[in-house]
Each structure stands twice: as C-alpha cells, then as structure tokens.
Design a protein around this motif. Structure first.
Motif, PDB file in Angstrom:
ATOM      1  N   TYR A  17      89.288  96.447  -1.002  1.00 34.39           N
ATOM      2  CA  TYR A  17      89.430  95.736   0.261  1.00 34.39           C
ATOM      3  C   TYR A  17      90.161  94.417   0.126  1.00 34.39           C
ATOM      4  O   TYR A  17      90.308  93.685   1.106  1.00 34.39           O
ATOM      5  CB  TYR A  17      88.040  95.497   0.877  1.00 34.39           C
ATOM      6  CG  TYR A  17      87.457  96.743   1.494  1.00 34.39           C
ATOM      7  CD1 TYR A  17      87.762  97.096   2.797  1.00 34.39           C
ATOM      8  CD2 TYR A  17      86.644  97.579   0.755  1.00 34.39           C
ATOM      9  CE1 TYR A  17      87.244  98.247   3.362  1.00 34.39           C
ATOM     10  CE2 TYR A  17      86.120  98.742   1.320  1.00 34.39           C
ATOM     11  CZ  TYR A  17      86.434  99.064   2.614  1.00 34.39           C
ATOM     12  OH  TYR A  17      85.926 100.204   3.171  1.00 34.39           O
ATOM     13  N   ASN A  18      90.617  94.108  -1.066  1.00 37.32           N
ATOM     14  CA  ASN A  18      91.289  92.832  -1.316  1.00 37.32           C
ATOM     15  C   ASN A  18      90.424  91.657  -0.856  1.00 37.32           C
ATOM     16  O   ASN A  18      90.879  90.736  -0.185  1.00 37.32           O
ATOM     17  CB  ASN A  18      92.656  92.795  -0.619  1.00 37.32           C
ATOM     18  CG  ASN A  18      93.532  91.661  -1.118  1.00 37.32           C
ATOM     19  OD1 ASN A  18      93.397  91.210  -2.256  1.00 37.32           O
ATOM     20  ND2 ASN A  18      94.425  91.178  -0.266  1.00 37.32           N
ATOM     21  N   ILE A  51      80.338 100.417   2.381  1.00 37.81           N
ATOM     22  CA  ILE A  51      81.791 100.409   2.606  1.00 37.81           C
ATOM     23  C   ILE A  51      82.083 100.517   4.099  1.00 37.81           C
ATOM     24  O   ILE A  51      82.981  99.857   4.633  1.00 37.81           O
ATOM     25  CB  ILE A  51      82.456 101.559   1.817  1.00 37.81           C
ATOM     26  CG1 ILE A  51      82.318 101.294   0.319  1.00 37.81           C
ATOM     27  CG2 ILE A  51      83.915 101.701   2.206  1.00 37.81           C
ATOM     28  CD1 ILE A  51      82.850 102.414  -0.550  1.00 37.81           C
ATOM     29  N   LEU A  54      81.694  97.190   5.524  1.00 38.32           N
ATOM     30  CA  LEU A  54      82.820  96.310   5.203  1.00 38.32           C
ATOM     31  C   LEU A  54      84.011  96.574   6.105  1.00 38.32           C
ATOM     32  O   LEU A  54      84.748  95.657   6.468  1.00 38.32           O
ATOM     33  CB  LEU A  54      83.226  96.471   3.734  1.00 38.32           C
ATOM     34  CG  LEU A  54      82.351  95.739   2.720  1.00 38.32           C
ATOM     35  CD1 LEU A  54      82.748  96.111   1.299  1.00 38.32           C
ATOM     36  CD2 LEU A  54      82.458  94.228   2.916  1.00 38.32           C
ATOM     37  N   ASN A  55      84.223  97.842   6.472  1.00 41.09           N
ATOM     38  CA  ASN A  55      85.292  98.151   7.433  1.00 41.09           C
ATOM     39  C   ASN A  55      85.072  97.399   8.735  1.00 41.09           C
ATOM     40  O   ASN A  55      85.996  96.804   9.296  1.00 41.09           O
ATOM     41  CB  ASN A  55      85.315  99.659   7.718  1.00 41.09           C
ATOM     42  CG  ASN A  55      86.132 100.424   6.704  1.00 41.09           C
ATOM     43  OD1 ASN A  55      87.162  99.946   6.249  1.00 41.09           O
ATOM     44  ND2 ASN A  55      85.661 101.610   6.335  1.00 41.09           N
ATOM     45  N   ARG A  58      85.498  93.500   8.252  1.00 35.74           N
ATOM     46  CA  ARG A  58      86.904  93.098   8.166  1.00 35.74           C
ATOM     47  C   ARG A  58      87.574  93.147   9.538  1.00 35.74           C
ATOM     48  O   ARG A  58      88.293  92.216   9.929  1.00 35.74           O
ATOM     49  CB  ARG A  58      87.641  94.013   7.186  1.00 35.74           C
ATOM     50  CG  ARG A  58      89.106  93.635   6.988  1.00 35.74           C
ATOM     51  CD  ARG A  58      89.769  94.521   5.953  1.00 35.74           C
ATOM     52  NE  ARG A  58      89.736  95.926   6.354  1.00 35.74           N
ATOM     53  CZ  ARG A  58      90.265  96.899   5.620  1.00 35.74           C
ATOM     54  NH1 ARG A  58      90.821  96.629   4.447  1.00 35.74           N
ATOM     55  NH2 ARG A  58      90.223  98.155   6.036  1.00 35.74           N
TER      56      ARG A  58
END
Length: 270
Positions: A17-18, A51, A54-55, A58
């Motif tokens: 995800y940088n 995850i 996190l999507n 972000r």
C-alpha cells in the motif's frame, strides 16, 4: 505459536500500500486496524480482513476524512453512514471537477500569453495604449532587490485564491517606481509591489499609458526608462502617476534572463 496461512507481515502490507510501517503502527494504536496474529518474535501479521480495512482507510483519507471520522464509520457501518460517506465523496468530486476546470482555464491563458509574446513584434518601441481598469493588490515598502519583490509577490498571491507559483496563476505581478524617483532617474527603488488579479485589491482606473516592452534582465531597465523620459519630453506628455513594471515572463517561467519580458507602463495625459 505457528503463523497461520494467508497472513501478511507489516512490512509486506507497507510495500503493498506504499504506507510506512510507522503509520500502520499508528493505525493499530488508535484502533483502526489490529493484527490477527502476533508471533513469538513480536512480528505482527494481518489477514485479508485488515487489508479490506486499509482499502477503505486509504480511500477515505484521499477524500479528506480525519482518522477519528474514519474509525467511527468503520466501527459502525450502516446504510445511513454509507450514504453520508457517498454524499461526501460526491461533493469532493464536484469540487475537484470545479478546480480542474479552473486550472484548465489558467493553463490556457498562460499558453496564450506565452504564444503572444513569442510572436510579439513591438519590442523596444514606446507606445501609447488605453488600458481598462484593473484590480490591483499592493504591498507598500521600499524594495531594492529582485528577491525582495518576489517575496512580496508570494505573500500577495497567498491572499487570493491562487496560492501557487505564478506559472499556474492568472495573476500578473510587478512593482512600481514613484513618479518622483522616475523624474530623478532612480530606477532601482521600488515603492510598491503588486499583483493584478480579479478578486481583491484597489481599482486602478482606466486611462492612457505610455508603455514599452523589452526582453532581457532587469539590469537593463534604466535604458528603457530614459527612453520613455525622452519620449515624454519630445511629445509634451504629462505624467499623471507612478510607473508600473509588469513582469510578463520571469524566473517562474524561464531561468534564461534573455527570455525575460518586462513591460513598463506610465500613466500620462495627452
């Protein structure tokens, strides 16, 4: 305890995800995410469920939501909260579209300005022009160096909606030499810096101006002021205000001083 399958270490998530590991640890600290497994070596492992979070984090951060707001949404997801988020996202998209349209107009205007001066044929010639009224935002002072004027321009520009480098704004920038200093031949003392814009400042009235446009560095300005002074004397003109220098093409656009384009405007009565 053996690590389960389909779990990812914090470093793997960070690269995917940088996002720095420090930020992920901060998310864990405030309860946005939590590891599904902690190994004996204290390595943290995350599942696909984290995850997914996190999507969302972000995407919501990109919309401008704060971490507290994001946590509230993730903790209490519902149709109503999803609708509110979607409406917020739509507002942001509309705002971005408006900003992009405005930026497009700015770039088109800048390109037209550059193209105009690339084919301009009247360099170094005194001309009398009628110039409509303008909105001018001033900064008073006594400026002697180019960098002092540029610094004031940055401050003035931040007071308009264009807090940007001048290559991406419609504002024109310049400085004034008082009528008194012009008559005394003191061409390196500026009493004001200014930007011409469409929203703030004083109305500078329309009128006739004796103008000259020249290429090159600012060290040449004295020659052109003397040329205008001679033209005023020979044509019995009367100066009715301070001299304006407008920097049409300057260091924000090119580092080559030979490509600088400056226009001097002196209000006169015929």
């Amino acid at each position: 305890m053996k690590k389960q399958e389909n779990l990812y270490r914090i470093g793997e998530i960070s690269k995917l995800y940088n996002i720095s590991s420090d930020i992920l640890r901060h998310y864990e600290k405030i309860g946005l995410i939590s590891p599904d497994f902690i190994g004996e070596n204290r390595y943290r492992y995350y599942s696909k469920n984290q995850i997914w979070k996190l999507n969302n984090i972000r995407n919501l951060r990109n919309l401008g939501l704060g971490l507290v707001e994001i946590k509230e949404f993730l903790d209490e997801r519902s149709l109503n909260s999803a609708s509110e988020i979607l409406e917020f996202q739509l507002e942001k998209i509309e705002e971005n579209i408006k900003n992009l349209i405005s930026l497009r107009e700015e770039i088109i205007n800048k390109l037209e300005n550059l193209n105009f001066f690339q084919t301009f044929k009247a360099f170094d010639k005194p001309l009398i022009k009628y110039i409509p009224e303008r909105m001018v935002l001033y900064s008073q002072g006594s400026f002697h160096k180019d960098w002092e004027i540029e610094f004031e321009h940055k401050i003035l520009n931040s007071k308009t909606e264009y807090d940007n480098d001048f290559i991406l704004t419609n504002n024109e920038a310049g400085a004034t030499i008082s009528k008194e200093n012009f008559l005394k031949g003191e061409y390196d003392i500026f009493s004001k810096s200014f930007i011409i814009n469409e929203e703030r400042g004083e109305i500078f009235p329309a009128g006739n101006f004796l103008t000259i446009t020249f290429k090159g560095g600012y060290s040449n300005r004295g020659y052109y002021y003397n040329l205008l002074k001679k033209y005023i004397s020979e044509n019995n003109l009367k100066i009715s205000g301070d001299c304006y220098e407008i920097y049409h093409i300057e260091r924000h656009i090119t580092e080559n001083e030979n490509e600088f384009i400056t226009e001097i405007q002196i209000p006169v009565t015929l």
